[in-house]
Design a protein around this motif. Structure first.
Motif, PDB file in Angstrom:
ATOM      1  N   UNK A 177      -4.227  -5.103  45.641  1.00 21.05           N
ATOM      2  CA  UNK A 177      -5.136  -4.221  44.901  1.00 21.05           C
ATOM      3  C   UNK A 177      -6.507  -4.336  45.551  1.00 21.05           C
ATOM      4  N   UNK A 178      -7.044  -3.201  46.031  1.00 23.63           N
ATOM      5  CA  UNK A 178      -8.355  -3.169  46.680  1.00 23.63           C
ATOM      6  C   UNK A 178      -9.376  -2.579  45.725  1.00 23.63           C
ATOM      7  N   UNK A 179     -10.450  -3.323  45.486  1.00 27.03           N
ATOM      8  CA  UNK A 179     -11.534  -2.847  44.630  1.00 27.03           C
ATOM      9  C   UNK A 179     -12.682  -2.424  45.543  1.00 27.03           C
ATOM     10  N   UNK A 180     -12.996  -1.126  45.657  1.00 23.72           N
ATOM     11  CA  UNK A 180     -14.097  -0.683  46.520  1.00 23.72           C
ATOM     12  C   UNK A 180     -15.412  -1.353  46.135  1.00 23.72           C
ATOM     13  N   UNK A 181     -16.293  -1.497  47.079  1.00 23.28           N
ATOM     14  CA  UNK A 181     -17.542  -2.217  46.815  1.00 23.28           C
ATOM     15  C   UNK A 181     -18.347  -1.579  45.700  1.00 23.28           C
ATOM     16  N   UNK A 182     -18.214  -0.253  45.516  1.00 21.98           N
ATOM     17  CA  UNK A 182     -18.969   0.422  44.465  1.00 21.98           C
ATOM     18  C   UNK A 182     -18.491   0.020  43.073  1.00 21.98           C
ATOM     19  N   UNK A 183     -17.283  -0.539  42.991  1.00 23.80           N
ATOM     20  CA  UNK A 183     -16.656  -0.798  41.692  1.00 23.80           C
ATOM     21  C   UNK A 183     -16.731  -2.246  41.230  1.00 23.80           C
ATOM     22  N   UNK A 184     -17.392  -3.119  41.990  1.00 19.55           N
ATOM     23  CA  UNK A 184     -17.490  -4.505  41.524  1.00 19.55           C
ATOM     24  C   UNK A 184     -18.928  -4.997  41.621  1.00 19.55           C
ATOM     25  N   UNK A 185     -19.233  -6.011  40.853  1.00 22.41           N
ATOM     26  CA  UNK A 185     -20.605  -6.448  40.613  1.00 22.41           C
ATOM     27  C   UNK A 185     -21.337  -6.862  41.881  1.00 22.41           C
TER      28      UNK A 185
END
Length: 409
Positions: free
Chosen positions: A258-266
């Motif tokens: 699961x990849x969380x784009x940089x825009x979506x994490x703190x």
């Protein structure tokens, strides 16, 4: 000869063949139009040239008020400024005045929109600030005006009060830097001024609470999408916003990532790097079901083209607590989604090395470690998550004594 009130009254509204002008004193003149409209104006010399400016119309502007205005503009002239130009600049400033709501929305659209919590911030001000202060000119609001709102807010909503102070302060500072305002009335205020102490969360769920909460997720009338969301928050130890913004394309079942784009994490706003978390075979059914329920690209949204609001989950925990009391006669203390994250991290300590546990949470490695160590530790995280799932299953189903990870494919 000076103008009198009786003269002005006699001119008002009486038609005449031509425009008439009459001098008063100190540069004040009055003009009477053919229709009988009476207007005051000020004549003066600036840099050796004749100039003039309109003062106002009679009777809205009295003779006394007109004379006082002339005295004011004569002082401006004495300072070396052209009164007519200064008057135009002052009018432009008044015209460009923003209400606090207009100012805040302008700051939000330009600056705050970059935050992951931007929607939540705007909604907070729409609910708690704009109805009280939003319609007033931003440059006229004082600390006293703000205290009347913040004092009442702090009585019941400590976190919201801190959010209002923090973002209101940032908005004002931005406006001062742009010379839209001269001062920041919130500059000296903090949560401590309202008896609000900054505290670290300490709530973690014990084994019994984990078991009963998981059971309540299954038995309650909670929407299936939200049941899966809470289970995955407990499993991954992720922030709820990372799942809220997750899209179908972010889950690669072939690679098990699961990849969380940089825009979506703190931490992404600083690092500009995505987070990666392993997908172990045991949670594939949960993810597959969530994707099947999604009407659009966002996995955990009921909307076809947008994610859920940042606060959509806030009532779920409270509803589960009420359900457990009613259905099981169990009084489980209130918990938040972030408490599930803390619970997961506490258990990670038994299952993985400290640096792996921190990476599983999405934290960066400390100091120069993060500078030189670019390994993704995906296999190590996968192994730890398998152990954590095994522990979860042994908690939820006490008959399970041993767990063997499934083989992918």
């Amino acid at each position: 000869m000076a103008i009198s009130d009786s003269y002005l009254k006699s001119c008002l509204g009486r038609e005449r063949e031509k425009v008439e002008e009459k001098a008063d004193r100190d540069g004040l003149w009055v003009r009477v139009s053919k229709k009988g409209a009476v207007t005051f104006f000020y004549r003066y010399r600036f840099l050796g040239k004749q100039d003039k400016m309109t003062i106002g119309s009679y009777p809205a502007f009295s003779l006394k008020a007109a004379r006082e205005e002339v005295d004011k503009w004569a002082a401006v002239l004495a300072r070396g400024e052209n009164p007519r130009i200064r008057q135009g600049l002052d009018k432009a400033h008044i015209t460009s005045r923003r209400t606090f709501e207009e100012l805040f929305r302008e700051w939000h659209a330009m600056v705050c929109i970059q935050k992951s919590s931007a929607d939540q911030v705007l909604r907070t001000f729409e609910l708690h600030v704009f109805p009280k202060l939003g319609k007033y000119p931003a440059d006229q609001l004082t600390m006293h005006n703000w205290l009347t709102v913040l004092d009442r807010l702090a009585e019941g909503y400590t976190e919201i009060t801190k959010r209002v102070i923090s973002n209101g302060k940032q908005c004002y500072s931005w406006a001062v830097k742009r010379q839209l305002l001269e001062m920041n009335p919130l500059a000296e205020l903090t949560g401590r001024d309202f008896g609000i102490q900054k505290k670290m969360g300490e709530r973690t769920l014990n084994r019994k609470e984990i078991a009963i909460v998981w059971r309540a997720m299954e038995d309650s009338r909670l929407i299936e999408r939200n049941k899966i969301l809470f289970k995955l928050c407990l499993f991954w130890g992720c922030r709820v916003g990372e799942l809220r913004l997750s899209e179908v394309q972010h889950f690669d079942f072939e690679e098990g990532v699961w990849t969380i784009p940089w825009e979506n994490h703190k931490t992404g706003t600083k690092s500009k790097k995505p987070l990666i978390r392993p997908i172990i075979p045991e949670i594939v059914p949960l993810l597959s079901r969530a994707i099947a329920l999604a009407p659009g690209k966002y996995v955990f949204s009921r909307y076809a083209d947008s994610a859920m609001s940042p606060s959509f989950h806030l009532s779920i925990s409270a509803n589960l607590v009420k359900f457990m009391l009613k259905a099981y006669k169990e009084q489980v203390p209130h918990f938040t989604v972030h408490d599930l994250r803390r619970t997961a991290r506490t258990n990670f300590s038994d299952l993985a090395d400290p640096h792996i546990a921190e990476i599983m949470l999405g934290h960066k490695l400390p100091g120069v470690w993060s500078v030189y160590d670019k390994h993704n530790y995906l296999d190590e995280m996968r192994n730890a998550y398998c152990k954590w799932w095994a522990r979860l299953m042994s908690i939820i189903e006490p008959d399970i004594l041993e767990f063997t990870p499934r083989q992918t494919g």
